[in-house]
Design a protein around this motif. Structure first.
Motif, PDB file in Angstrom:
ATOM      1  N   ARG A 404      -1.291  -7.776  -5.944  1.00 16.37           N
ATOM      2  CA  ARG A 404      -1.640  -7.250  -7.097  1.00 16.37           C
ATOM      3  C   ARG A 404      -2.349  -6.060  -6.724  1.00 16.37           C
ATOM      4  NH1 ARG A 404      -0.140 -11.895  -6.614  1.00 16.37           N
ATOM      5  NH2 ARG A 404      -2.203 -12.437  -5.599  1.00 16.37           N
ATOM      6  N   ILE A 405      -2.114  -4.882  -6.997  1.00 16.32           N
ATOM      7  CA  ILE A 405      -3.121  -3.651  -6.679  1.00 16.32           C
ATOM      8  C   ILE A 405      -3.379  -3.056  -8.065  1.00 16.32           C
ATOM      9  CG2 ILE A 405      -3.258  -1.649  -5.378  1.00 16.32           C
ATOM     10  CD1 ILE A 405      -1.117  -3.068  -3.368  1.00 16.32           C
ATOM     11  N   TYR A 406      -4.696  -3.181  -8.791  1.00 19.74           N
ATOM     12  CA  TYR A 406      -4.608  -2.705  -9.990  1.00 19.74           C
ATOM     13  C   TYR A 406      -6.373  -2.324 -10.205  1.00 19.74           C
ATOM     14  CZ  TYR A 406      -6.590  -7.530 -10.422  1.00 19.74           C
ATOM     15  OH  TYR A 406      -7.303  -8.594 -10.448  1.00 19.74           O
ATOM     16  N   ASP A 407      -6.620  -1.375 -11.280  1.00 19.31           N
ATOM     17  CA  ASP A 407      -7.891  -0.876 -11.994  1.00 19.31           C
ATOM     18  C   ASP A 407      -8.499  -0.366 -10.733  1.00 19.31           C
ATOM     19  OD1 ASP A 407      -7.254  -2.074 -14.134  1.00 19.31           O
ATOM     20  OD2 ASP A 407      -8.573  -3.832 -14.029  1.00 19.31           O
ATOM     21  N   CYS A 408      -8.056   0.397  -9.652  1.00 20.56           N
ATOM     22  CA  CYS A 408      -8.583   1.269  -8.618  1.00 20.56           C
ATOM     23  C   CYS A 408      -9.101   2.540  -9.410  1.00 20.56           C
ATOM     24  CB  CYS A 408      -7.894   1.342  -7.426  1.00 20.56           C
ATOM     25  SG  CYS A 408      -7.681  -0.160  -6.511  1.00 20.56           S
ATOM     26  N   ILE A 415      -0.020   6.776   0.686  1.00 22.19           N
ATOM     27  CA  ILE A 415       0.592   6.743   2.081  1.00 22.19           C
ATOM     28  C   ILE A 415       0.756   8.296   2.407  1.00 22.19           C
ATOM     29  CG2 ILE A 415       2.729   6.004   3.102  1.00 22.19           C
ATOM     30  CD1 ILE A 415       3.146   4.368   0.525  1.00 22.19           C
ATOM     31  N   LYS A 416       0.033   8.439   3.606  1.00 22.14           N
ATOM     32  CA  LYS A 416      -0.151   9.933   4.098  1.00 22.14           C
ATOM     33  C   LYS A 416       0.153  10.011   5.703  1.00 22.14           C
ATOM     34  CE  LYS A 416      -5.041   9.781   4.615  1.00 22.14           C
ATOM     35  NZ  LYS A 416      -6.440  10.128   4.160  1.00 22.14           N
ATOM     36  N   ASN A 417       0.215  11.106   6.022  1.00 20.93           N
ATOM     37  CA  ASN A 417       0.542  11.559   7.454  1.00 20.93           C
ATOM     38  C   ASN A 417       1.708  10.758   8.181  1.00 20.93           C
ATOM     39  OD1 ASN A 417      -1.859  13.279   7.238  1.00 20.93           O
ATOM     40  ND2 ASN A 417      -3.270  11.748   7.612  1.00 20.93           N
ATOM     41  N   ASN A 418       2.692  10.913   7.454  1.00 24.00           N
ATOM     42  CA  ASN A 418       3.834  10.184   8.052  1.00 24.00           C
ATOM     43  C   ASN A 418       3.771   8.465   8.074  1.00 24.00           C
ATOM     44  OD1 ASN A 418       5.539  12.541   8.997  1.00 24.00           O
ATOM     45  ND2 ASN A 418       3.870  12.874  10.385  1.00 24.00           N
ATOM     46  N   GLY A 419       3.268   8.331   7.014  1.00 24.92           N
ATOM     47  CA  GLY A 419       2.906   6.593   6.940  1.00 24.92           C
ATOM     48  C   GLY A 419       4.274   6.161   6.406  1.00 24.92           C
ATOM     49  N   ALA A 420       4.272   4.976   6.722  1.00 24.94           N
ATOM     50  CA  ALA A 420       5.535   4.156   6.356  1.00 24.94           C
ATOM     51  C   ALA A 420       5.147   2.923   5.755  1.00 24.94           C
ATOM     52  CB  ALA A 420       6.543   4.025   7.681  1.00 24.94           C
ATOM     53  N   GLY A 421       5.616   1.751   6.066  1.00 25.04           N
ATOM     54  CA  GLY A 421       5.318   0.751   5.546  1.00 25.04           C
ATOM     55  C   GLY A 421       6.485  -0.032   4.416  1.00 25.04           C
ATOM     56  N   THR A 422       6.528  -1.439   4.346  1.00 25.55           N
ATOM     57  CA  THR A 422       7.325  -1.804   3.357  1.00 25.55           C
ATOM     58  C   THR A 422       6.468  -2.631   2.207  1.00 25.55           C
ATOM     59  OG1 THR A 422       8.933  -2.336   5.064  1.00 25.55           O
ATOM     60  CG2 THR A 422       9.041  -3.657   3.243  1.00 25.55           C
ATOM     61  N   ILE A 423       6.765  -2.232   1.087  1.00 22.49           N
ATOM     62  CA  ILE A 423       6.019  -2.694  -0.157  1.00 22.49           C
ATOM     63  C   ILE A 423       6.702  -3.679  -1.013  1.00 22.49           C
ATOM     64  CG2 ILE A 423       4.513  -2.249  -1.764  1.00 22.49           C
ATOM     65  CD1 ILE A 423       3.932   0.535  -0.032  1.00 22.49           C
ATOM     66  N   GLU A 424       6.886  -4.840  -1.194  1.00 21.08           N
ATOM     67  CA  GLU A 424       7.741  -5.544  -1.633  1.00 21.08           C
ATOM     68  C   GLU A 424       7.063  -6.412  -2.720  1.00 21.08           C
ATOM     69  OE1 GLU A 424      11.146  -6.554   1.657  1.00 21.08           O
ATOM     70  OE2 GLU A 424       9.282  -7.619   1.762  1.00 21.08           O
ATOM     71  N   GLU A 425       7.490  -6.582  -3.744  1.00 18.57           N
ATOM     72  CA  GLU A 425       7.509  -7.706  -4.801  1.00 18.57           C
ATOM     73  C   GLU A 425       5.853  -7.447  -5.384  1.00 18.57           C
ATOM     74  OE1 GLU A 425       9.191 -11.672  -5.011  1.00 18.57           O
ATOM     75  OE2 GLU A 425       9.901 -10.849  -2.858  1.00 18.57           O
ATOM     76  N   CYS A 426       5.336  -6.313  -5.512  1.00 20.51           N
ATOM     77  CA  CYS A 426       4.000  -6.170  -5.635  1.00 20.51           C
ATOM     78  C   CYS A 426       3.955  -5.498  -7.299  1.00 20.51           C
ATOM     79  CB  CYS A 426       3.175  -5.029  -4.673  1.00 20.51           C
ATOM     80  SG  CYS A 426       3.226  -5.497  -2.999  1.00 20.51           S
ATOM     81  N   ASP A 427       2.686  -5.866  -7.851  1.00 19.08           N
ATOM     82  CA  ASP A 427       2.369  -5.571  -9.146  1.00 19.08           C
ATOM     83  C   ASP A 427       1.263  -4.295  -8.909  1.00 19.08           C
ATOM     84  OD1 ASP A 427       3.676  -6.832 -11.598  1.00 19.08           O
ATOM     85  OD2 ASP A 427       3.314  -8.207  -9.922  1.00 19.08           O
ATOM     86  N   ILE A 428       1.461  -3.321  -9.244  1.00 20.04           N
ATOM     87  CA  ILE A 428       0.588  -1.895  -9.227  1.00 20.04           C
ATOM     88  C   ILE A 428       0.314  -1.390 -10.458  1.00 20.04           C
ATOM     89  CG2 ILE A 428       0.349   0.182  -8.123  1.00 20.04           C
ATOM     90  CD1 ILE A 428       2.460  -0.804  -5.828  1.00 20.04           C
ATOM     91  N   TYR A 429      -0.909  -1.578 -10.808  1.00 22.99           N
ATOM     92  CA  TYR A 429      -0.916  -1.262 -12.398  1.00 22.99           C
ATOM     93  C   TYR A 429      -2.430  -0.878 -12.741  1.00 22.99           C
ATOM     94  CZ  TYR A 429      -2.616  -6.129 -13.077  1.00 22.99           C
ATOM     95  OH  TYR A 429      -3.493  -7.270 -12.710  1.00 22.99           O
ATOM     96  N   GLY A 430      -2.675  -0.075 -13.879  1.00 21.84           N
ATOM     97  CA  GLY A 430      -4.005   0.328 -14.471  1.00 21.84           C
ATOM     98  C   GLY A 430      -4.744   1.193 -13.631  1.00 21.84           C
TER      99      GLY A 430
END
Length: 638
Positions: A404-408, A415-430
């Motif tokens: 849960r990534i929120y209220d920042c 994601i920058k500079n050719n960044g990748a990554g796998t982001i699954e089942e996350c709540d990103i809000y506010g």
């Protein structure tokens, strides 16, 4: 000479006067029967004592006035099963007291100015008790325990020695309530598979480390280790050890350094160090549980090519990173609170740790920054309230799962500079900026919910790509998806709902792919806007008919309030709402004046101007939305 009797048994008095039994302690020992008490009166006795029978040698006066000196050997050699020595000053000896066997007691003595060691406990048969002694200012160790020696050392002051205050060499003593300070090297050095229990001691102000655990396995409990000129505790050469409920603070180097070793730290407080709180290096490991690590000048925990486990710790208010993992470091960080640090809470620099069920918040920069081809698995974490993005993926490829990534105060994930990554089942809000920003990166987002952001849900720019699958993007203030600068992402089975139209904004030159996606946007509150238009058409007419201006304006303002509220509910931003209401008001007033005065150039100019602006702000986005839905085959429903 004759011995004297007392209620406690035989007693001999040694002194410098003619009235005493003996003038030397050595002679008294030689002639005493086992169990005899030898009272030593004030004076300087230049002799070396060998206690080879059960005796009590007791100072009879001020400790500083009863002095034993021996320049070439030990002041006292204990080689009996039991004896008591109390209340003497021992100085100028090679060794103050040498104990080779037995359970003798050494109490209330002042041992100083020795050449090799103040007290030496040697061999597995030596198990003395040393209590309330001052062992100081010697040219060697304060206390040396070697060759499987034992012993209990209680309430002693050990200070100002040239070599370590306490040297435990392959032995197993107990130190309790001692003060070990101002040594010229280390406070305590435990080596050669040494053990020992060190409880409730103050170890401070030593020139080197407070405690060195060198290939050994002691227990430190409820100690205070502080103000050292180097490390608080240094664990090296496959050292182990259990360090519990200790305060480690104010040291010039790291509070704890784990160098190729595997100790356990539990319920400790490691703070206000001039460098790192804990530094783990050279394939070090260790288990760090339920510790408070705060206020250190460098990162609270520095994992340098190592693999420790941190569990239920609080790492906060550091002047740099909370945790810094570099040089292919790994490790597992579980159920920790990482907050209020000046730099990112966690900095993963070319490393591959696992973070699980942590709370990373209120950092002055990012919550987590993954850099230099970093990896890492971040699971079930709460990342919130950070000043910069919650997570920055900078040329790296982590896995973020069920977080849960929120209220920042900036982006949720950047994601920058050719960044990748796998982001699954996350709540990103506010978040204050975009939920997910992809700046020249190529991540995979799967089954995420991205909502209630103050700007766009996902912003992809600068040749960004990536795959976004089965995500629900809704209720963000700006368009749910914004694609710019030759970016080409792929969206599959996503729902993009409850945004101001057009909902998705795609800049020319981009070529995204949408497969089986749904787009539902919030449309303006047409009925309310029509009511406002009608009121403001009637307003000039009402004023021309002589109605009072104030109540007429009040009616107009009352009509605006519910319309404003309704548009905010539909996720239109405040600036857009005010612009549309002002244009409607202007159009209404222009039409009202037209009804009164008839058509003329001065009226037609604002009339057409407001109409064109309304078309640009409402009609054009609706047209753009219809066009992109047709072009990319985006559905309004399943």
């Amino acid at each position: 000479m004759t011995s004297r009797n007392s209620d406690l048994g035989k007693m001999i008095i040694v002194g410098k006067s003619d009235t005493t039994d003996y003038t030397t302690i050595e002679e008294a020992i030689k002639n005493a029967q086992p169990g005899t008490k030898i009272l030593v009166q004030p004076g300087i006795y230049r002799e070396s004592l060998v206690i080879d029978k059960p005796l009590e040698i007791l100072g009879d006066g001020q400790v500083s006035d009863i002095v034993i000196e021996s320049t070439n050997s030990s002041c006292i050699l204990m080689q009996t099963e039991y004896s008591i020595v109390r209340g003497l000053t021992l100085r100028g000896c090679a060794t103050g007291v040498l104990i080779l066997k037995g359970k003798s007691i050494l109490e209330d003595c002042d041992i100083t100015n020795y050449d090799i060691r103040g007290v030496a406990i040697v061999g597995s048969q030596a198990n003395p008790t040393i209590r309330r002694c001052r062992i100081h200012d010697g040219k060697g160790n304060g206390i040396s325990i070697k060759n499987n020696g034992l012993g209990t050392i209680e309430d002693c002051d050990i200070y100002g020695n040239t070599h370590p205050g306490v040297d435990i060499d392959g032995s197993n003593p107990t130190l309790r309530q001692c003060r070990i300070f101002d040594g010229k090297t280390n406070g305590i050095w435990i080596k050669n598979n040494g053990l020992g229990t060190i409880e409730d001691c103050d170890i401070y102000g030593n020139t080197y480390s407070g405690v060195i655990i060198d290939g050994s396995n002691p227990t430190l409990r409820q100690c205070r280790i502080y103000d050292g000129k180097q490390y608080g505790i240094w664990i090296k050469n496959n050292g182990l050890g259990t360090i519990e409920d200790c305060d480690i603070y104010g040291n010039t180097y790291s509070g704890v350094i784990i160098n190729g070793s595997n100790p356990t730290l539990r319920q400790c407080r490691i703070y206000d160090g001039k460098q790192y709180g804990i530094w783990i290096k050279n394939n070090g490991a260790g288990t760090i549980e339920d510790c408070d690590i705060y206020g250190n000048t460098n990162p609270g925990v520095y994992i340098d090519g190592s693999k420790p486990t941190l569990r239920q710790c609080r790492i906060y208010d550091g002047r740099q990173y909370g945790i810094w993992i570099k040089n292919n470091g790994a490790g597992t960080i579980e159920d920790c609170d990482i907050y209020g640090n000046t730099n990112p809470g966690v900095y993963i620099d070319g490393s591959n740790p696992t973070l699980r069920q942590c709370r990373i918040f209120d950092a002055k920069q990012s919550g987590i920054w993954i850099h230099n081809n970093g990896l890492g698995t971040i699971e079930d974490c709460d990342i919130y309230g950070n000043t910069y993005p919650g997570v920055v993926i900078d040329g790296s490829n982590p896995t973020i799962h069920q977080c849960r990534i929120y209220d920042c105060r900036q982006n949720g994930i950047w994601i920058k500079n050719n960044g990748a990554g796998t982001i699954e089942e996350c709540d990103i809000y506010g978040n204050t900026y975009v939920g997910v920003g992809i700046d020249g990166g190529k991540p995979t987002l799967r089954q995420c919910r991205i909502y209630d952001g103050k700007q766009s849900g996902i912003w992809i720019k600068n040749n960004g790509a990536g795959t976004i699958e089965d995500c629900y993007i809704y209720g963000n203030t700006y368009p749910g998806v914004l694609i710019e600068n030759k970016s080409n992402p792929i969206f599959r089975r996503c729902r993009i709902e409850h945004h101001p139209f057009p909902g998705i904004q795609i800049e020319q030159g981009c070529d995204p792919i949408f497969r089986r996606c749904i787009l539902k946007t919030s449309k303006p509150f047409y009925l309310g806007l029509t009511v406002i238009l009608g009121i403001f058409i009637a307003l000039p007419v009402a004023i021309a008919e002589g109605l009072l201006i104030t109540p007429t304006m009040a009616v107009a303002l009352i009509a605006i309030m519910p319309v404003f509220y309704k548009l905010r509910q539909k996720r239109f931003n405040q600036k857009f709402i005010l612009k549309i209401i002002c244009l409607i008001m202007g159009l209404g007033v222009s039409l009202g004046i037209t009804f009164i005065l008839g058509f003329n150039f001065y009226i037609l100019f604002p009339l057409f101007g407001t109409s064109l602006l309304l078309i640009k702000n409402i009609g054009q986005p609706l047209f753009q939305q219809a066009k992109l839905m047709s072009k990319y085959r985006i559905n309004k429903s399943l």
